[in-house]
Write a protein that holds these residues in place. Structure first.
Motif, short mmCIF file in Angstrom:
data_model
loop_
_atom_site.label_atom_id
_atom_site.label_comp_id
_atom_site.label_asym_id
_atom_site.label_seq_id
_atom_site.Cartn_x
_atom_site.Cartn_y
_atom_site.Cartn_z
N GLU A 195 1.21 3.95 3.11
CA GLU A 195 0.25 3.92 3.89
C GLU A 195 0.13 3.47 5.08
O GLU A 195 0.98 2.09 5.80
CB GLU A 195 -1.69 3.90 2.93
CG GLU A 195 -1.52 4.70 2.19
CD GLU A 195 -2.18 5.68 2.38
OE1 GLU A 195 -2.68 5.63 2.58
OE2 GLU A 195 -1.04 6.88 1.86
N LYS A 247 2.21 3.74 11.62
CA LYS A 247 2.82 3.99 10.71
C LYS A 247 4.36 3.17 11.22
O LYS A 247 4.29 3.42 11.68
CB LYS A 247 3.77 5.39 10.29
CG LYS A 247 2.54 6.02 9.30
CD LYS A 247 3.77 8.03 9.29
CE LYS A 247 2.55 7.77 7.77
NZ LYS A 247 2.67 9.23 7.84
N TYR A 301 0.61 -1.48 -0.06
CA TYR A 301 -0.16 0.26 0.09
C TYR A 301 1.06 1.56 -0.10
O TYR A 301 0.38 2.10 0.57
CB TYR A 301 -0.93 -0.16 1.13
CG TYR A 301 -2.40 -1.04 1.12
CD1 TYR A 301 -3.08 -1.10 0.42
CD2 TYR A 301 -1.89 -2.35 1.90
CE1 TYR A 301 -3.66 -2.39 -0.09
CE2 TYR A 301 -2.53 -2.92 1.68
CZ TYR A 301 -3.98 -3.49 0.54
OH TYR A 301 -4.59 -4.86 0.67
#
Lengths: 405, 423
Positions: free
Chosen positions: B333, B393, B330
């Motif tokens: 993300e 994150k 991703y």
């Protein structure tokens, strides 16, 4: 009889004593060469008896103050101008001339009080300072305010001249101090003239409240920045008969300074530095070269030099950030993206790729010297980095290095 | 004399400990001797001298990156000046520190104390301020210091030291106008103004040799008082110095130093590195081998996070690999527990050899990873969200994960294969 005791506590010591500094053990050295003498005259603190290039402003202030003093009426004047244009020096000179008139008996005696907004810990301390300069006692500001209020509501025999420097630092949210300082002159009994000095021209309209602006009145004076001719004249007048300073050298200083700020302090400091440089190479005259060296020392930024003296890897890191900026055309760069660029730059040059920890340390070092502006390092590889130098500077600095080695 | 004979008996053992002591002090203790930057040093020296002798007020800024010797320069100048009688008697030095004197009130109080104002002794004031002082409310202290320097009061010399190149831009406009704009820059590796111009790296080699060498004769260690308990046998000293000299011409050694120099030019980190190497000396280990330096340099070059990953359990490693895949797929993300769990669960189902664990255990492992700050919560999220759905994150690069997988002792083959597969 009474027995006199030696004072026991230090609190007794704090009363009625003039503060004193320690004295030197040996006398000051006198300037021995004409160059040194001229240099001491160029020091910013050596304010001349009459300021060159400020005759018009001096006349304005002088006639205003003299008129008010003679009429025994109160009033206000607002003086503005960028730093280093001779505002405070001109007012001081005007007051000195007025004092001379009083000593000759041509003018009635007056009290002179000067306060500076930057030298007060708090705006209300200005009452204390004013009272101290008028009477000599240090009391709390409430008491000082009451005493002053009483003084200005009774008829005085003497006029009072109050100089308020750095007016913008007295402006609090309530603006009570500025209001009082400007309200007293409107009282017929007060006989107070207030001279206010600040930097911005539109301070009354921008910061002050309507009723304060109204009391400040419209008597205003603006000091324009010095142009190069005036700066040249100022320096020349301070040099007096010393002819070691070539006139084109003075002109160069004047033009350089007037292009940036028109600050007389700056021009004098540069000249002084140029004289030091000339002295260090045992010359008697100051050449154009000395001035250029002094100017580059005092005006030029050292960012290119700083990049040149970075370590090789720091330079590559700067390059990789600039590469990432060009790639994304966004000025803010994530550390992880810059690291990717660093990896490719290193493999391109055949250098061992530094680890993430090492690169983070490099990033921190560059951030500390402000070549980069970094976010807090707790964001780790997601911290945003901003270049604090132009990309051209980086290219210029690093390219030049490659040619040399 | 008798004592010396005793020393000769256990010559080797005792000597090596004394050597270590001496070298450590030489490397780590702040020196007042200053190398290079002759021009800059002269400038400061002249400035202070003139302030005291002629009563001229001045202000200057000493700017240079961290560890470039700003304080050392100042100390060496002050030491030289304090040996002059007229300076010692007529000058008063006030030291302010931006990190200690965090506001104007504290700074003023301490300045008063240092000037001994109550029983007034001196006449001159020198201040040093760091960038922090310029962040004070209104910059009143700076304004006043510079204002004294610009008006005919007691002669004062204000010297500021900071590592920020753009410190002038922090100053308020009237403070800036009062500052004399005398900026003295100190850049490490700037050998242009030294007596014998050498390249920056040669200078580093010279420093390497200088810091590791013992004094040539006995008198030298008597001069500096702090070393007087380390008397080193001259014969041993010359042997040692010979050996250090041979180290400098060793190719591996030079390459190692070169790589370190490419990373960081500051002297401070170099001294730290040497201190680590010198600490390995002991009675059993009598000589500094090249290998000692290589080992010491590893401490500075290694990736701390990869090292940390090696201490995790296999389950945690699996989760890390799942996170790596998730961020790669991703494209960076943020991820949450559910996503990582699903990816891990899929992997476990496909490989029967991996023992499956229950969800709460995986949650615990996930929290452990979070506490190691390998995961960073996305800012601005509200705390009301269940912890399974909170977004994070992932703070590792794929390369770091791969390195950890490679270094992990006894990682099951399935797991390392999974890490390699691009899912």
């Amino acid at each position: 009889g009474t027995i006199l005791n030696t004072p026991k506590s230090r609190s007794l010591k704090l009363k009625n004593l003039t503060p004193s500094m320690g004295k030197r053990n040996s006398t000051l050295m006198k300037p021995s060469t004409p160059l040194q003498e001229a240099r001491s005259r160029l020091h910013v603190s050596a304010v001349p008896k009459s300021l060159p290039c400020r005759e018009e402003e001096f006349n304005n202030i002088f006639t205003f103050l003299k008129g008010k003093l003679e009429d025994k009426s109160g009033g206000c004047i607002y003086i503005s101008g960028v730093p280093g244009t001779g505002k405070t020096a001109t007012v001081n000179e005007a007051v000195r001339c007025l004092r001379k008139l009083t000593s000759k008996g041509q003018l009635d005696d007056f009290d002179y009080v000067a306060i500076n907004g930057m030298k007060l810990t708090e705006p209300r301390q200005s009452y204390v300072q004013i009272l101290k300069q008028l009477g000599g006692k240090t009391v709390t500001w409430e008491q000082a305010y009451r005493v002053l209020e009483k003084r200005f509501h009774n008829v005085n025999s003497k006029m009072t001249l109050l100089l308020v420097d750095e007016l913008d630092f007295l402006c609090t949210k309530r603006q009570d101090v500025v209001y009082n300082l400007l309200d007293w002159p409107t009282k017929a009994t007060a006989q107070l003239i207030v001279v206010t000095i600040a930097n911005t021209m539109d301070l009354p309209e921008r910061v002050l409240m309507g009723r304060v602006t109204s009391r400040l009145g419209l008597t205003r004076l603006t000091f324009q920045p010095y142009n190069y001719k005036q700066l040249q004249e100022i320096v020349m007048s301070r040099l007096k008969e010393f002819d070691g300073f070539r006139s084109e050298a003075v002109q160069l200083v004047a033009r350089k300074v007037s292009a940036v700020s028109g600050d007389a302090r700056r021009a004098l400091d540069i000249c002084r530095r140029a004289m030091e440089i000339a002295e260090s190479r045992n010359a008697e005259t100051i050449s154009l070269q000395d001035v250029t060296e002094a100017v580059s020392e005092m005006i030029a930024s050292a960012k290119v030099q700083a990049i040149k003296h970075c370590s090789k890897m720091e330079q590559i890191f700067l390059q990789s950030i600039s590469a990432e900026v060009t790639r994304t055309s966004i000025e803010e760069v994530y550390f992880k993206d810059a690291y990717k660029q660093l990896e490719s730059l290193c493999s391109f040059d055949g250098i061992e790729i530094p680890t993430v920890s090492e690169t983070l340390a490099i990033c921190g070092r560059l951030g500390a010297s402000r070549l980069l502006i970094c976010e807090h390092s707790r964001n780790d590889i997601y911290q945003k980095i901003l270049l604090n130098v132009s990309i051209d500077d980086i290219h210029y600095a690093i390219q030049e290095l490659d040619f040399n080695s | 004399m008798n004592k010396k004979k005793n020393m000769a008996i256990d010559f080797q053992d005792n000597m090596i400990l004394l050597t270590r002591k001496y070298l450590k002090r030489k490397i780590m203790c702040p020196e007042t001797k200053f190398r290079h930057h002759v021009k800059e040093r002269m400038h400061v020296l002249e400035l202070l001298k003139r302030t005291v002798d002629m009563g001229e007020s001045n202000s200057a800024l000493l700017i240079g990156p961290r560890g470039s010797g700003k304080t050392t320069l100042m100390n060496s100048v002050l030491k030289e000046l304090s040996s002059i009688k007229s300076f010692k008697e007529n000058a008063l030095i006030v030291n302010l520190h931006g990190l200690v004197h965090t506001d104007d009130r504290l700074a003023l109080k301490d300045a008063t104390r240092q000037m001994q104002l109550e029983n007034a002794v001196g006449e001159k004031v020198f201040g040093t301020f760091a960038e922090n002082l310029s962040e004070h409310h209104n910059q009143t202290l700076l304004y006043n210091l510079f204002d004294i320097a610009q008006s005919a009061q007691a002669p004062i010399c204000v010297i500021g030291m900071t590592c920020r190149l753009d410190v002038i831009e922090l100053l308020e406009k009237r403070v800036k106008s009062r500052f004399s704009h005398r900026q003295i820059f100190l850049f490490p590796g700037d050998t242009s103004s030294s007596e014998q111009p050498t390249t920056a790296f040669d200078d580093r080699l010279e420093l390497f040799q200088h810091l590791l060498s013992l004094p040539d004769d006995e008198n030298v260690n008597r001069i500096e008082q702090q070393y007087d308990d380390c008397t080193i046998d001259p014969q041993f000293g010359s042997m040692w110095n010979e050996y250090i000299k041979s180290l400098v011409s060793n190719a591996t050694m030079v390459n190692l130093l070169k790589r370190m120099y490419q990373m960081d030019v500051s002297e401070r980190s170099f001294r730290n590195f040497l201190a680590v190497a010198v600490s390995t000396l002991s009675e059993k280990h009598q000589r500094l081998e090249v290998n000692d330096f290589v080992e010491a340099s590893k401490i500075f070059a290694q990736d701390d996070k990869v090292l940390m990953l090696e201490g995790l359990s296999v389950l945690e490693m699996c989760l890390i690999i799942a996170m790596k895949h998730e961020t790669e797929i991703y494209d960076g993300e943020p991820l949450n527990f559910e996503a990582v769990y699903n990816r891990y669960f899929k992997f476990v189902n496909q490989n029967s050899s991996i023992q499956s664990v229950q969800r709460p255990v995986i949650m615990k492992a996930f929290e452990h990873i979070k506490n190691l700050e390998i995961l960073m919560p996305v800012s601005g999220m509200n705390s009301k969200v269940e912890k399974e759905y909170q977004y994070y994150k992932f703070l590792l690069t794929p390369q770091q994960v791969m390195d950890a997988v490679k270094n992990y002792p006894g990682l099951p083959t399935e797991v390392s294969q999974w890490a390699l597969s691009s899912v």
